[in-house]
Design a protein around this motif. Structure first.
Motif, PDB file in Angstrom:
ATOM      1  N   LEU A 125      -0.959  52.652  13.815  1.00 30.89           N
ATOM      2  CA  LEU A 125      -1.195  53.449  12.612  1.00 30.89           C
ATOM      3  C   LEU A 125      -2.521  53.096  11.949  1.00 30.89           C
ATOM      4  O   LEU A 125      -3.166  53.936  11.321  1.00 30.89           O
ATOM      5  N   GLN A 126      -2.952  51.835  12.101  1.00 32.03           N
ATOM      6  CA  GLN A 126      -4.212  51.414  11.504  1.00 32.03           C
ATOM      7  C   GLN A 126      -5.416  51.990  12.241  1.00 32.03           C
ATOM      8  O   GLN A 126      -6.411  52.374  11.626  1.00 32.03           O
ATOM      9  N   TYR A 127      -5.312  52.088  13.553  1.00 35.40           N
ATOM     10  CA  TYR A 127      -6.459  52.494  14.359  1.00 35.40           C
ATOM     11  C   TYR A 127      -6.460  53.958  14.790  1.00 35.40           C
ATOM     12  O   TYR A 127      -7.440  54.428  15.357  1.00 35.40           O
ATOM     13  N   LEU A 128      -5.362  54.669  14.551  1.00 33.38           N
ATOM     14  CA  LEU A 128      -5.263  56.060  14.997  1.00 33.38           C
ATOM     15  C   LEU A 128      -5.041  57.009  13.831  1.00 33.38           C
ATOM     16  O   LEU A 128      -4.435  56.625  12.826  1.00 33.38           O
ATOM     17  N   PRO A 129      -5.498  58.254  13.943  1.00 35.99           N
ATOM     18  CA  PRO A 129      -5.149  59.274  12.950  1.00 35.99           C
ATOM     19  C   PRO A 129      -3.639  59.524  12.995  1.00 35.99           C
ATOM     20  O   PRO A 129      -3.001  59.300  14.030  1.00 35.99           O
ATOM     21  N   VAL A 130      -3.078  60.003  11.899  1.00 36.57           N
ATOM     22  CA  VAL A 130      -1.634  60.228  11.825  1.00 36.57           C
ATOM     23  C   VAL A 130      -1.171  61.198  12.907  1.00 36.57           C
ATOM     24  O   VAL A 130      -0.118  61.013  13.518  1.00 36.57           O
TER      25      VAL A 130
END
Length: 386
Positions: free
Chosen positions: A135-140
């Protein structure tokens, strides 16, 4: 002669008792299933609503935390399990009194139960951390659609651990949902999205793999939970759902608290709160809201495993995946590319296919019940003729 008459009278009384039992059983079959059927659907709606709503809101709040200045992986993971105290009051609800004639199921030993909750807690802690990294490194949108792969993993584990039966419609559902997730391989070339989210290619790949690993781990955990319910507890009750949700969250919380303090990230939390873009109050509210959402998500997920299976619980979870991307587009101005739209459509199609199989199973179950009622009626007629 007197003895013969007494024997005949005894046989007649026996026939009458048998006849009354069959009639009573017949009536219970006619009246009971309707109430049970409605109760089952009400419970299904409640648990499904919990999973769908809390998953979308929890995912969105988690992404907002990172986008607005949050940077602690351990804290973002901890809030997914730490809200277990809100479930404790439900443990004091007294269960309904059951029929004394019903066989009492022997409770599993404390060692077995505590070991089970410890294992599930470790699973949850590890999966939550992997999900947090993703979740920190990817778009939702990308994060949510990768999570669809957990259905394929769940199908494999359910087949070997839970003896899940696969029909053409279920297989069709799994294949479509897997394709839906696989389309994201094409989406990896969208470098503009990575630039807009200030995420390097290496971190993007790391987030992708972490989310994929978390999906596999979560699927295994669901299958283990179903296996435990079948082999260890051997019963179904609302209290047991709350107990499992509470105790496994306690175990996971203890592990994550150790990780938070051992990593030293707790020292930076005050500074992080002061520098949060939306302010201190929003920072605290975000964490509280996220923790409540994921705790009720756990309750809904375990409840669906009780009522149907781990695979069905996962299907409901997959159905909720398009909700988070839509909310992200509205509130976070996330991009919704054509590939993502296609993935969402396929995800919904896969869910409809699975639900259609459930509809067919329901019709088959009703047909079998009608067949049994016909047999009972025939026996009843034979008794009346005799």
């Amino acid at each position: 002669m007197g003895d013969s008459s007494a024997v005949e009278q005894s046989l007649v009384q026996g026939e009458e008792v048998k006849r009354e039992e069959i009639i009573s059983q017949n009536e219970s079959q006619l009246n009971g299933p309707t109430l049970v059927h409605y109760k089952w659907w009400i419970q299904m709606i409640i648990y499904s609503t919990l999973v769908l709503s809390t998953q979308a809101i929890g995912t969105l709040l988690g992404r907002i935390y990172f986008e607005k200045g949050g940077n602690s992986k351990w804290l973002a993971t901890l809030v997914q399990t730490i809200a277990f105290p809100i479930l404790i009051p439900f443990l004091f609800i007294k269960p309904k009194k059951t029929n004394k004639n019903i066989e009492i199921i022997k409770k599993p030993s404390f060692i077995i139960v505590s070991s089970l909750y410890t294992i599930l807690g470790l699973f949850i802690a590890g999966n939550c951390m992997l999900y947090t990294i993703g979740l920190q490194y990817l778009p939702v949108t990308t994060y949510s659609l990768i999570c669809a792969s957990q259905l394929g993993f769940n199908a494999i584990f359910s087949y070997f651990l839970n003896k899940q039966k696969f029909t053409p419609y279920i297989v069709n559902s799994l294949v479509i949902l897997t394709i839906s997730s696989s389309l994201l391989v094409l989406h990896n070339d969208d470098s503009s999205e990575r630039t807009n989210n200030k995420t390097s290619r290496q971190k993007y790949i790391f987030g992708f793999l972490s989310t994929l690993a978390a999906s596999a781990g979560y699927a295994l955990m669901l299958s283990i939970t179903q296996l435990a319910l079948q082999k260890v507890f051997k019963k179904e009750s609302f209290r047991l759902i709350i107990e499992m949700s509470t105790y496994q969250s306690i175990s996971a919380t203890m592990v994550l608290l150790i990780g938070l303090f051992a990593s030293g990230e707790w020292k930076k939390l005050v500074k992080e709160m002061n520098e949060y873009e939306l302010g201190k109050i929003s920072y605290v509210l975000n964490l509280i809201g996220t923790s409540i959402c994921w705790q009720f998500y756990t309750v809904g997920s375990v409840g669906l495993i009780f009522k149907v299976s781990s695979l069905f619980s996962n299907v409901i979870s997959i159905l909720g995946l398009p909700v988070a991307p839509v909310l992200a587009v509205i509130f976070l101005h996330d991009k919704l590319s054509g590939i993502k739209v296609m993935s969402m459509v396929l995800a919904i199609w896969g869910f409809v296919s699975y639900m259609y199989q459930h509809y067919l199973d329901d019709l088959k179950d009703k047909a079998e019940k009608r067949g049994k009622l016909v047999e009972l009626s025939e026996v009843n007629n034979l008794i009346e003729r005799s």
